[in-house]
Motif scaffolding. Sequence first.
Motif, PDB file in Angstrom:
ATOM      1  N   LYS A  87       0.833  -1.211   0.000  1.00 16.44           N
ATOM      2  CA  LYS A  87       0.000   0.000   0.000  1.00 16.44           C
ATOM      3  C   LYS A  87       0.866   1.259   0.000  1.00 16.44           C
ATOM      4  N   PHE A  88       1.953   1.239   0.772  1.00 11.40           N
ATOM      5  CA  PHE A  88       2.832   2.400   0.830  1.00 11.40           C
ATOM      6  C   PHE A  88       3.551   2.602  -0.502  1.00 11.40           C
ATOM      7  N   LEU A  89       3.958   1.501  -1.146  1.00 11.37           N
ATOM      8  CA  LEU A  89       4.647   1.621  -2.432  1.00 11.37           C
ATOM      9  C   LEU A  89       3.706   2.128  -3.523  1.00 11.37           C
ATOM     10  N   GLN A  90       2.435   1.738  -3.480  1.00 10.33           N
ATOM     11  CA  GLN A  90       1.483   2.151  -4.509  1.00 10.33           C
ATOM     12  C   GLN A  90       1.011   3.581  -4.318  1.00 10.33           C
ATOM     13  N   THR A  91       0.653   3.940  -3.098  1.00 10.65           N
ATOM     14  CA  THR A  91       0.029   5.243  -2.857  1.00 10.65           C
ATOM     15  C   THR A  91       0.934   6.240  -2.138  1.00 10.65           C
ATOM     16  N   GLY A  92       2.001   5.777  -1.515  1.00  8.36           N
ATOM     17  CA  GLY A  92       2.850   6.667  -0.740  1.00  8.36           C
ATOM     18  C   GLY A  92       2.324   6.896   0.669  1.00  8.36           C
ATOM     19  N   GLN A  93       1.223   6.237   1.028  1.00  8.70           N
ATOM     20  CA  GLN A  93       0.643   6.355   2.361  1.00  8.70           C
ATOM     21  C   GLN A  93       0.241   4.975   2.850  1.00  8.70           C
ATOM     22  N   CYS A  94       0.211   4.859   4.167  1.00  6.31           N
ATOM     23  CA  CYS A  94      -0.212   3.605   4.779  1.00  6.31           C
ATOM     24  C   CYS A  94      -1.081   3.952   5.973  1.00  6.31           C
ATOM     25  N   ASP A  95      -2.193   3.257   6.112  1.00  4.74           N
ATOM     26  CA  ASP A  95      -3.113   3.532   7.216  1.00  4.74           C
ATOM     27  C   ASP A  95      -2.489   3.235   8.577  1.00  4.74           C
ATOM     28  N   PHE A  96      -1.508   2.342   8.614  1.00  3.10           N
ATOM     29  CA  PHE A  96      -0.906   1.940   9.879  1.00  3.10           C
ATOM     30  C   PHE A  96       0.252   2.847  10.303  1.00  3.10           C
ATOM     31  N   GLY A  97       0.821   3.607   9.380  1.00  2.90           N
ATOM     32  CA  GLY A  97       1.912   4.530   9.697  1.00  2.90           C
ATOM     33  C   GLY A  97       3.111   3.819  10.282  1.00  2.90           C
ATOM     34  N   SER A  98       3.603   4.320  11.404  1.00  6.29           N
ATOM     35  CA  SER A  98       4.794   3.724  12.025  1.00  6.29           C
ATOM     36  C   SER A  98       4.493   2.389  12.692  1.00  6.29           C
ATOM     37  N   ASN A  99       3.212   2.031  12.829  1.00 10.73           N
ATOM     38  CA  ASN A  99       2.844   0.750  13.433  1.00 10.73           C
ATOM     39  C   ASN A  99       2.741  -0.371  12.411  1.00 10.73           C
ATOM     40  N   CYS A 100       2.991  -0.061  11.152  1.00 14.44           N
ATOM     41  CA  CYS A 100       2.891  -1.068  10.091  1.00 14.44           C
ATOM     42  C   CYS A 100       3.978  -2.115  10.279  1.00 14.44           C
ATOM     43  N   ARG A 101       3.618  -3.380  10.059  1.00 14.32           N
ATOM     44  CA  ARG A 101       4.609  -4.445  10.232  1.00 14.32           C
ATOM     45  C   ARG A 101       5.440  -4.661   8.981  1.00 14.32           C
ATOM     46  N   PHE A 102       5.142  -3.918   7.914  1.00 12.28           N
ATOM     47  CA  PHE A 102       5.916  -3.990   6.679  1.00 12.28           C
ATOM     48  C   PHE A 102       6.821  -2.766   6.573  1.00 12.28           C
ATOM     49  N   SER A 103       7.803  -2.854   5.695  1.00  9.76           N
ATOM     50  CA  SER A 103       8.790  -1.787   5.550  1.00  9.76           C
ATOM     51  C   SER A 103       8.274  -0.675   4.641  1.00  9.76           C
ATOM     52  N   HIS A 104       8.473   0.553   5.055  1.00 11.28           N
ATOM     53  CA  HIS A 104       8.105   1.714   4.245  1.00 11.28           C
ATOM     54  C   HIS A 104       9.323   2.346   3.596  1.00 11.28           C
ATOM     55  N   MET A 105      10.454   1.669   3.603  1.00 12.32           N
ATOM     56  CA  MET A 105      11.677   2.200   3.001  1.00 12.32           C
ATOM     57  C   MET A 105      11.806   1.703   1.566  1.00 12.32           C
ATOM     58  N   THR A 106      12.229   2.612   0.681  1.00  8.82           N
ATOM     59  CA  THR A 106      12.479   2.233  -0.710  1.00  8.82           C
ATOM     60  C   THR A 106      13.883   1.639  -0.802  1.00  8.82           C
ATOM     61  N   GLU A 107      14.220   1.124  -1.970  1.00  6.70           N
ATOM     62  CA  GLU A 107      15.557   0.560  -2.178  1.00  6.70           C
ATOM     63  C   GLU A 107      16.629   1.628  -1.979  1.00  6.70           C
ATOM     64  N   GLN A 108      16.350   2.858  -2.453  1.00  5.66           N
ATOM     65  CA  GLN A 108      17.323   3.948  -2.301  1.00  5.66           C
ATOM     66  C   GLN A 108      17.526   4.289  -0.821  1.00  5.66           C
ATOM     67  N   ASP A 109      16.442   4.282  -0.044  1.00  5.14           N
ATOM     68  CA  ASP A 109      16.550   4.559   1.385  1.00  5.14           C
ATOM     69  C   ASP A 109      17.409   3.499   2.076  1.00  5.14           C
ATOM     70  N   LEU A 110      17.184   2.243   1.700  1.00 10.14           N
ATOM     71  CA  LEU A 110      17.966   1.152   2.297  1.00 10.14           C
ATOM     72  C   LEU A 110      19.441   1.265   1.922  1.00 10.14           C
ATOM     73  N   GLU A 111      19.726   1.668   0.669  1.00 10.73           N
ATOM     74  CA  GLU A 111      21.115   1.828   0.239  1.00 10.73           C
ATOM     75  C   GLU A 111      21.796   2.957   1.014  1.00 10.73           C
ATOM     76  N   LYS A 112      21.092   4.075   1.200  1.00 11.53           N
ATOM     77  CA  LYS A 112      21.652   5.193   1.964  1.00 11.53           C
ATOM     78  C   LYS A 112      21.928   4.780   3.403  1.00 11.53           C
ATOM     79  N   LEU A 113      20.986   4.070   3.978  1.00  9.94           N
ATOM     80  CA  LEU A 113      21.149   3.616   5.354  1.00  9.94           C
ATOM     81  C   LEU A 113      22.311   2.631   5.472  1.00  9.94           C
ATOM     82  N   SER A 114      22.442   1.765   4.493  1.00  8.81           N
ATOM     83  CA  SER A 114      23.543   0.802   4.483  1.00  8.81           C
ATOM     84  C   SER A 114      24.887   1.528   4.375  1.00  8.81           C
ATOM     85  N   ALA A 115      24.960   2.551   3.512  1.00  8.99           N
ATOM     86  CA  ALA A 115      26.196   3.323   3.379  1.00  8.99           C
ATOM     87  C   ALA A 115      26.531   4.045   4.679  1.00  8.99           C
TER      88      ALA A 115
END
Length: 170
Positions: free
Chosen positions: A59-87
């Motif tokens: 849902k977050f990838l499709q719309t950019g929003q998620c009803d659960f927000g920070s309580n969502c059990r799925f990741s809201h980070m994109t591949e670029q976000d994960l790469e930046k965090l890894s670096a």
Amino acid sequence: MGKRYFCDYCDRSFQDNLHNRKKHLNGVQHLRAKRIWYDLFRDAAAVLQEEQTKKPCRKFLQTGQCDFGSNCRFSHMTEQDLEKLSAQVQGEQRLKELRQEGADVPPGTIEDWLEKRAKRLSMAQSSSALPEKPAPFQYPPGWPPVQDLPPSLQAPPPGGWPVPPNLQWG
């Protein structure tokens, strides 16, 4: 009216008594707000490890929003976000290894700044053998003209305030 308790995590206040405070501190809203606050200070490596184990939120990838927000059990980070965090995590690990080996810390760190500051202060102290003359008093910008100020806010005249005759020694 009675005492009030203000919760910094939830940014709200309520009448302070045992029942209300216990009810608030055990409430879902308070526990979520408290968890979000502490998550802001988590280590980047722990965040990366947790985000890599989660599946992406459709849902977050499709719309950019998620009803659960920070309580969502799925990741809201994109591949670029994960790469930046890894670096960022790899950079922190390299810096930690350099410190353990005793190597000089790269410029731009707090240690570098502290060393430069100490040198600057020692040079300033050695060059100021003569006592400095204090700067004349100046009102902050935006203050009204001195004539408009009440006597309690006016600066003393040169030489100090005159002493009334009834208070003089003599």
